[in-house]
Write an enzyme that holds these catalytic residues in place. Structure first.
Site, mmCIF file in Angstrom:
data_model
loop_
_atom_site.group_PDB
_atom_site.id
_atom_site.type_symbol
_atom_site.label_atom_id
_atom_site.label_comp_id
_atom_site.label_asym_id
_atom_site.label_seq_id
_atom_site.Cartn_x
_atom_site.Cartn_y
_atom_site.Cartn_z
ATOM 1 N N GLY A 156 0.383 -1.442 -0.231
ATOM 2 C CA GLY A 156 -0.039 -0.204 0.105
ATOM 3 C C GLY A 156 0.992 1.414 -0.070
ATOM 4 O O GLY A 156 0.488 2.519 -0.557
ATOM 5 N N CYS A 157 1.678 1.254 0.583
ATOM 6 C CA CYS A 157 3.140 2.259 0.944
ATOM 7 C C CYS A 157 3.365 2.450 -0.726
ATOM 8 O O CYS A 157 3.728 3.830 -0.720
ATOM 9 C CB CYS A 157 4.017 2.537 1.979
ATOM 10 S SG CYS A 157 3.331 1.865 3.427
ATOM 11 N N THR A 158 3.571 1.622 -1.113
ATOM 12 C CA THR A 158 4.599 1.667 -2.697
ATOM 13 C C THR A 158 3.793 1.989 -3.429
ATOM 14 O O THR A 158 3.714 3.192 -4.137
ATOM 15 C CB THR A 158 5.169 0.482 -2.269
ATOM 16 O OG1 THR A 158 6.119 0.235 -2.104
ATOM 17 C CG2 THR A 158 6.101 0.513 -3.687
#
Length: 155
Positions: free
Chosen positions: A44-46
């Site tokens: 998700g952060c990527t």
């Protein structure tokens, strides 16, 4: 609970991915997207960071600064930033002091396990340093487009 819209964004100083200290107050006079994310190089952060990267020229044209904050180390940020060619600073909030200051550190649940961590949240801060909008429970794949829309910026 995260800070609310209408209040001054608290100033802070953290090291960025080049080991340079950055203060929020250094960006007075510009709109700032201050986004808090759980961890470098996770799905998700990527996704969220890469959408900001892909839309970065629109933010630059609109003179909007993007600052990513997570409790990861400077070394972790360097790897993440280089791997995905991220053009904006990532700030190392080791010990989550700035997360606490913004009310974005708290209880989370994943696959039935409860733990403490970063609640994915973004603050849109105006040139005077006031929080104008808070985005909670951000959807990583849609967030950059959502911000561009709120800012009235076309990509």
């Amino acid at each position: 609970m995260p800070l609310s819209a209408g209040v001054p964004a608290p100033d802070f100083e953290l090291l960025d991915d080049t080991n340079r200290p950055r203060k929020l107050s250094d960006y007075r006079g510009k709109n700032v997207i201050l986004y808090f994310y759980p961890a470098d190089d996770t799905s998700g952060c990527t996704k969220e960071a890469c959408h900001f990267r892909d839309d970065y020229s629109a933010y630059e044209k609109a003179d909007v600064v993007i600052l990513g904050v997570s409790p990861d180390s400077v070394a972790s940020h360097v790897k993440f930033k280089n791997k995905y060619q991220l053009p904006f600073p990532l700030l190392a909030d080791i010990g989550h002091r700035v997360c606490d200051l913004h009310g974005v550190w708290g209880r989370k649940k994943f696959i039935g396990k409860e733990y403490e961590g970063v609640l994915r949240t973004t603050f849109l801060i105006d040139p005077a340093g006031t929080i104008v909008k808070v985005f909670e429970k951000v959807r990583p794949a849609e967030h950059s487009a959502e911000l561009l829309s709120v800012l009235g910026v076309t990509n």
